[in-house]
Design a protein around this motif. Structure first.
Motif, PDB file in Angstrom:
ATOM      1  N   LEU A  46       3.318   4.183 -17.624  1.00 11.76           N
ATOM      2  CA  LEU A  46       4.123   5.366 -17.301  1.00 11.76           C
ATOM      3  C   LEU A  46       4.552   5.411 -15.843  1.00 11.76           C
ATOM      4  N   VAL A  47       3.604   5.312 -14.929  1.00 12.72           N
ATOM      5  CA  VAL A  47       3.904   5.552 -13.516  1.00 12.72           C
ATOM      6  C   VAL A  47       4.560   4.357 -12.850  1.00 12.72           C
ATOM      7  N   ALA A  48       3.961   3.181 -12.996  1.00 10.37           N
ATOM      8  CA  ALA A  48       4.458   2.004 -12.281  1.00 10.37           C
ATOM      9  C   ALA A  48       4.289   0.757 -13.133  1.00 10.37           C
ATOM     10  N   PRO A  49       5.039   0.631 -14.217  1.00 11.42           N
ATOM     11  CA  PRO A  49       4.884  -0.559 -15.074  1.00 11.42           C
ATOM     12  C   PRO A  49       5.182  -1.862 -14.345  1.00 11.42           C
ATOM     13  N   GLY A  50       6.006  -1.798 -13.304  1.00  9.57           N
ATOM     14  CA  GLY A  50       6.320  -3.000 -12.544  1.00  9.57           C
ATOM     15  C   GLY A  50       5.151  -3.544 -11.742  1.00  9.57           C
ATOM     16  N   PHE A  51       4.103  -2.706 -11.534  1.00 10.11           N
ATOM     17  CA  PHE A  51       2.924  -3.152 -10.778  1.00 10.11           C
ATOM     18  C   PHE A  51       1.931  -3.912 -11.650  1.00 10.11           C
ATOM     19  N   VAL A 111       0.834  -1.213   0.000  1.00  8.33           N
ATOM     20  CA  VAL A 111       0.000   0.000   0.000  1.00  8.33           C
ATOM     21  C   VAL A 111       0.861   1.252   0.000  1.00  8.33           C
ATOM     22  N   ALA A 112       1.978   1.213   0.734  1.00  8.81           N
ATOM     23  CA  ALA A 112       2.908   2.349   0.717  1.00  8.81           C
ATOM     24  C   ALA A 112       3.455   2.570  -0.681  1.00  8.81           C
ATOM     25  N   ASP A 113       3.847   1.485  -1.344  1.00  3.55           N
ATOM     26  CA  ASP A 113       4.320   1.603  -2.727  1.00  3.55           C
ATOM     27  C   ASP A 113       3.236   2.187  -3.631  1.00  3.55           C
ATOM     28  N   ALA A 165       9.088   4.781 -11.827  1.00  2.00           N
ATOM     29  CA  ALA A 165       8.718   3.797 -12.850  1.00  2.00           C
ATOM     30  C   ALA A 165       9.707   2.631 -12.866  1.00  2.00           C
ATOM     31  N   ILE A 166      11.001   2.958 -12.773  1.00  2.00           N
ATOM     32  CA  ILE A 166      12.018   1.900 -12.766  1.00  2.00           C
ATOM     33  C   ILE A 166      11.942   1.091 -11.471  1.00  2.00           C
ATOM     34  N   ALA A 167      11.776   1.800 -10.335  1.00  2.00           N
ATOM     35  CA  ALA A 167      11.752   1.141  -9.025  1.00  2.00           C
ATOM     36  C   ALA A 167      10.542   0.243  -8.847  1.00  2.00           C
ATOM     37  N   SER A 168       9.472   0.458  -9.620  1.00  2.00           N
ATOM     38  CA  SER A 168       8.262  -0.355  -9.457  1.00  2.00           C
ATOM     39  C   SER A 168       8.513  -1.828  -9.776  1.00  2.00           C
ATOM     40  N   GLY A 169       9.652  -2.106 -10.394  1.00  2.00           N
ATOM     41  CA  GLY A 169       9.976  -3.498 -10.693  1.00  2.00           C
ATOM     42  C   GLY A 169      10.510  -4.277  -9.512  1.00  2.00           C
ATOM     43  N   GLN A 170      10.659  -3.627  -8.361  1.00  2.00           N
ATOM     44  CA  GLN A 170      11.184  -4.303  -7.177  1.00  2.00           C
ATOM     45  C   GLN A 170      10.318  -3.941  -5.975  1.00  2.00           C
ATOM     46  N   ASN A 171       9.923  -4.920  -5.192  1.00  2.00           N
ATOM     47  CA  ASN A 171       9.093  -4.673  -4.018  1.00  2.00           C
ATOM     48  C   ASN A 171       9.804  -3.714  -3.051  1.00  2.00           C
ATOM     49  N   SER A 172       9.052  -2.777  -2.504  1.00  2.00           N
ATOM     50  CA  SER A 172       9.493  -1.823  -1.476  1.00  2.00           C
ATOM     51  C   SER A 172      10.405  -0.724  -2.006  1.00  2.00           C
ATOM     52  N   ALA A 173      10.852  -0.801  -3.258  1.00  2.00           N
ATOM     53  CA  ALA A 173      11.794   0.202  -3.767  1.00  2.00           C
ATOM     54  C   ALA A 173      11.143   1.581  -3.889  1.00  2.00           C
ATOM     55  N   VAL A 174       9.883   1.634  -4.324  1.00  2.00           N
ATOM     56  CA  VAL A 174       9.206   2.917  -4.510  1.00  2.00           C
ATOM     57  C   VAL A 174       9.074   3.655  -3.177  1.00  2.00           C
ATOM     58  N   SER A 175       8.599   2.971  -2.147  1.00  2.00           N
ATOM     59  CA  SER A 175       8.423   3.624  -0.855  1.00  2.00           C
ATOM     60  C   SER A 175       9.761   3.928  -0.190  1.00  2.00           C
ATOM     61  N   SER A 176      10.788   3.098  -0.409  1.00  2.00           N
ATOM     62  CA  SER A 176      12.118   3.385   0.148  1.00  2.00           C
ATOM     63  C   SER A 176      12.667   4.689  -0.409  1.00  2.00           C
ATOM     64  N   LEU A 177      12.514   4.901  -1.718  1.00  2.00           N
ATOM     65  CA  LEU A 177      12.936   6.163  -2.330  1.00  2.00           C
ATOM     66  C   LEU A 177      12.140   7.337  -1.777  1.00  2.00           C
ATOM     67  N   ALA A 178      10.841   7.130  -1.563  1.00  2.00           N
ATOM     68  CA  ALA A 178       9.992   8.216  -1.064  1.00  2.00           C
ATOM     69  C   ALA A 178      10.387   8.634   0.352  1.00  2.00           C
ATOM     70  N   TYR A 179      10.678   7.672   1.228  1.00  2.00           N
ATOM     71  CA  TYR A 179      11.062   8.009   2.602  1.00  2.00           C
ATOM     72  C   TYR A 179      12.395   8.758   2.644  1.00  2.00           C
TER      73      TYR A 179
END
Length: 532
Positions: free
Chosen positions: A113-118, A37-39, A256-270
């Protein structure tokens, strides 16, 4: 009013917003951690935030402010009011059409565009689409609000525009506190935050709208019509939007790139939230204040004052940013432990990854801030094309490095790409300003920079050994209060080392600062629109 005081006015509002932003992220980390959900929320929020920077802050602070200031000088308040109404009609109509189109196409936009990894994770993808659909109308509020803020800044009324963003964090903190008190699950928190973002946009627009009316500028709606002034604005705004939103563009690419790995999107955001504190307090404050001041100096033909404004702004940004960069680089892990390591965040063992990202962002921080100080030198001269070209080059570099490093490094590789692209962009902006003769040789600035770098380096060494001295107190096993006291003590020691060395070596000069403030006070106009 002096340049330093104007920086402080904007920075105080931004600082308040960033501190509340930390509080919000601490609640989010505890409630959602770096889970799905954070991602989803961070990816969804990236979309309206990117468009806000592209079509609002970037475009209007870069293109609208100089043209609005010129209208005030040439045709007075009535001319400026007419120009703002022409722009408002076109902007509102374009935003409404864009929002409707984006809402209808949201599944495709998230997928490609936003999260192709999802796309291959049905639950995560569906939640991201719904959250993005709820939040995207935030763009209308914030874009119109950015126009109002540009008007206020041109009228030298900085406070309302600086304090309005505080309410986004206040509302989201209230949502998180309520969800925690009621024991709601992660999905409830995600949807509550999305509706909170939309509500915050309405509140922020209302605040700046009222402030503009109080400044004597009652902006009405005019039928959209492309007048010569609006055409000039659009011609300047397109490249300015891309340039002003370069950091956000790079973040969208990173997401968009980080969406290919779990938790990467939220880790970048924090990690992004932490380094945004010095970037927002110093860089954005300087950019907001410098652009209208530089525009006025150039319009009046005062080249000496224009050069002085640019050099003193860079001096101020480096003086404030270099120690922050050193602290983020050396103490990223204790900072992340103190701010985030609890609840779901601790359960996910996210500290090492977020700390590594934050340290790399620290290396890029001076570049991100210098970009904010260099670009007004172009925008005030109504040259938005050159910074756009440099922004495009940095985006290509960012994508190339991120795609190269992400498979082996994960999310920290995206941070490396962002930092390298930032330094390249800053170097190109400065080089062309110098080549064109728009950046005069300033001996005090050239002598102070290496001394400030030395002071920051010695501060970093002191923090490095201090962190090891307080290793037990800063560890995950320590109580929150113990970690806070130890980290505060380390920061105090680091600040003392930095300021002592900076002033002792001549990297900073209190006498110069005092003279600058007095000189600014002497020049301050006594118009009714000076300050709120």
């Amino acid at each position: 009013m002096s340049l330093v005081k104007k920086f402080a006015t904007v920075a105080s509002g931004t600082l308040m917003s960033r501190i509340l932003g930390f509080t919000r992220e601490m609640f989010m980390a505890a409630a959602l951690g770096t889970g799905p959900v954070a991602d989803a929320f961070n990816a969804a929020f990236q979309l309206p935030n990117t468009f806000r920077r592209l079509f609002a802050e970037g475009a209007f602070n870069a293109a609208f402010v100089p043209l609005f200031s010129k209208e005030i000088e040439a045709n007075g308040i009535d001319g400026a009011k007419r120009f703002s109404e022409e722009v408002f009609g076109v902007l509102f109509s374009a935003l409404l059409a864009l929002t409707i189109a984006m809402e209808l196409a949201m599944p495709l936009i998230v997928r490609y565009l936003v999260a192709p990894g999802f796309a291959d994770i049905p639950g995560k993808f569906d939640v991201t689409v719904r959250l993005a659909t709820i939040m995207f109308p935030y763009l209308i509020c914030m874009s119109l609000g950015a126009m109002m803020a540009g008007m206020l800044n041109s009228l030298r009324r900085y406070f309302a525009a600086a304090v309005a963003p505080v309410f986004l964090n206040i509302i989201l903190i209230a949502v998180l506190a309520y969800a925690w008190y009621e024991g709601k699950d992660a999905h409830y928190v995600g949807y509550g935050l999305a509706w909170g973002v939309l509500a915050a946009g309405i509140v922020q627009l209302t605040i700046v709208w009222i402030a503009v009316r109080n400044a004597g500028m009652r902006v009405g709606f005019r039928r959209p019509h492309i007048t010569p002034n609006v055409k000039r604005l659009l011609w300047l705004a397109l490249p300015a939007a891309i340039t002003g939103g370069i950091t956000q563009i790079n973040q969208l690419i990173g997401t968009a790139i980080a969406s290919g790995q779990n938790s990467a999107v939220s880790s970048l955001a924090y990690a992004d939230r932490v380094y945004q504190l010095p970037l927002g307090v110093v860089g954005i404050a300087v950019a907001i204040v410098l652009l209208p001041e530089l525009s006025r100096a150039l319009k009046s033909g005062n080249m000496v004052e224009a050069a002085n404004l640019q050099n003193r702004s860079v001096e101020f940004t480096l003086f404030m940013t270099l120690p922050a960069a050193a602290a983020l680089l050396v103490m990223s892990e204790p900072i992340v432990r103190l701010l985030y390591e609890r609840g779901a965040f601790a359960a996910n063992n996210s500290t090492p990854t977020v700390a590594a990202i934050l340290a790399i962002f620290g290396l890029g921080l001076p570049a991100f801030v210098l970009i904010k100080a260099f670009t007004p030198g172009y925008f005030a001269r109504e040259d938005t094309r050159t910074p756009m070209i440099f922004a495009a080059i940095s985006v290509v570099v960012n994508i190339t490095i991120a795609l190269t490093l992400f498979p082996s490094m994960g999310a920290p590789g995206i941070a490396v790409a962002s930092a390298v692209a930032g330094w390249l962009n800053a170097a190109m902006l400065l080089a062309v300003l110098i080549k064109r003769g728009h950046w005069g040789r300033d001996v005090p600035l050239l002598t102070r920079i290496p001394r400030l770098v030395l002071a920051a380096a010695l501060m970093g060494v002191a923090l490095y050994f201090g962190e090891r001295w307080f290793a037990e107190e800063l560890s995950s096993a320590s109580h929150l209060a113990t970690k806070a006291i130890a980290l505060t003590a380390l920061c105090a020691v680091g600040a003392i080392v930095y300021f002592v060395v900076a002033f002792a070596t001549g990297g900073a000069d209190l006498g110069m600062i005092r003279r600058n403030i007095k000189r600014g006070d002497a020049k301050a106009p006594s118009t009714p629109g000076e300050m709120e």
